[in-house]
Design a protein around this motif. Structure first.
Motif, short mmCIF file in Angstrom:
data_model
loop_
_atom_site.label_atom_id
_atom_site.label_comp_id
_atom_site.label_asym_id
_atom_site.label_seq_id
_atom_site.Cartn_x
_atom_site.Cartn_y
_atom_site.Cartn_z
N LEU A 1 -2.44 10.06 -2.14
CA LEU A 1 -2.95 9.10 -0.79
C LEU A 1 -4.24 8.47 -0.80
CD1 LEU A 1 -2.83 12.70 0.91
CD2 LEU A 1 -1.02 10.49 1.72
N HIS B 1 0.65 -1.26 -0.18
CA HIS B 1 -0.10 -0.04 -0.49
C HIS B 1 0.94 1.48 0.67
CE1 HIS B 1 -3.30 2.48 0.64
NE2 HIS B 1 -3.16 3.07 1.91
N MET C 1 1.23 3.78 -3.15
CA MET C 1 0.89 5.74 -2.38
C MET C 1 1.58 6.46 -3.36
SD MET C 1 -0.53 5.47 1.26
CE MET C 1 -1.02 6.66 1.29
#
Length: 178
Positions: A173, A142, A146
């Motif tokens: 984000l 993750h 981002m």
């Protein structure tokens, strides 16, 4: 085997001379399905393959003293969260990791900031919490998702300048990590 000139040769002996190997008329094609023709696979859970990726951990140790943390943040979490980002950059550029890959990763997340940015720290703390634990692979994925490729293709000086003005412009984000 060749013999020196002073060794007598019988007139009926065949003297070997150089000849080229037979020409192959068609190009070589991979005979097995395991040979990748389009390069390594890309996509979710495939990572970012590249050469000599373990070297990124050596480079991260060189930056260890420059990393600035809050009192409840872990240096190991910071390193384990940023190294995959650096490897993504190296992979996008088609080479092994270099120190600037890590500098960009640490800069984007504010770990090299002289003056801490409270909003960035509030954003990164839950994202980096316990990410060094081997069971948190999806959390590391993750973090990598981002940081978009457009950010990773920038020069370190440009990343530093943009980070100082608007750090959110360097990150996605709302990236999906699934």
């Amino acid at each position: 085997m060749a013999a020196p000139e002073y060794v007598p040769v019988k007139p009926m002996d065949d003297v070997r001379t150089y000849e080229s190997p037979p020409r192959r008329p068609a190009p070589w094609l991979p005979p097995r399905p395991g040979h990748l023709q389009a390069g390594p696979p890309r996509g979710v859970h495939f990572g970012n393959p590249g050469p000599d990726q373990g070297y990124a951990l050596v480079l991260a140790q060189r930056l260890r003293d420059q990393i600035r943390l809050e009192h409840d943040e872990s240096i190991d979490d910071a390193i384990q969260g940023v190294v995959p980002i650096a490897l993504k950059r190296a992979s996008l550029l088609g080479r092994a990791p270099v120190i600037y890959d890590l500098v960009i990763g640490f800069t984007v997340w504010g770990f090299l900031d002289e003056i801490p940015m409270p909003e960035l720290i509030t954003t990164r703390k839950p994202l980096f919490a316990e990410v060094a634990h081997p069971g948190h692979y999806t959390e590391r994925e993750h973090l990598v998702a981002m940081v978009p490729g457009s950010t990773l293709r920038l020069a370190p000086d440009l990343v530093r300048a943009r980070h100082a003005v608007d750090w959110q412009s360097l990150l996605d984000l709302h990236a999906d990590h699934g």
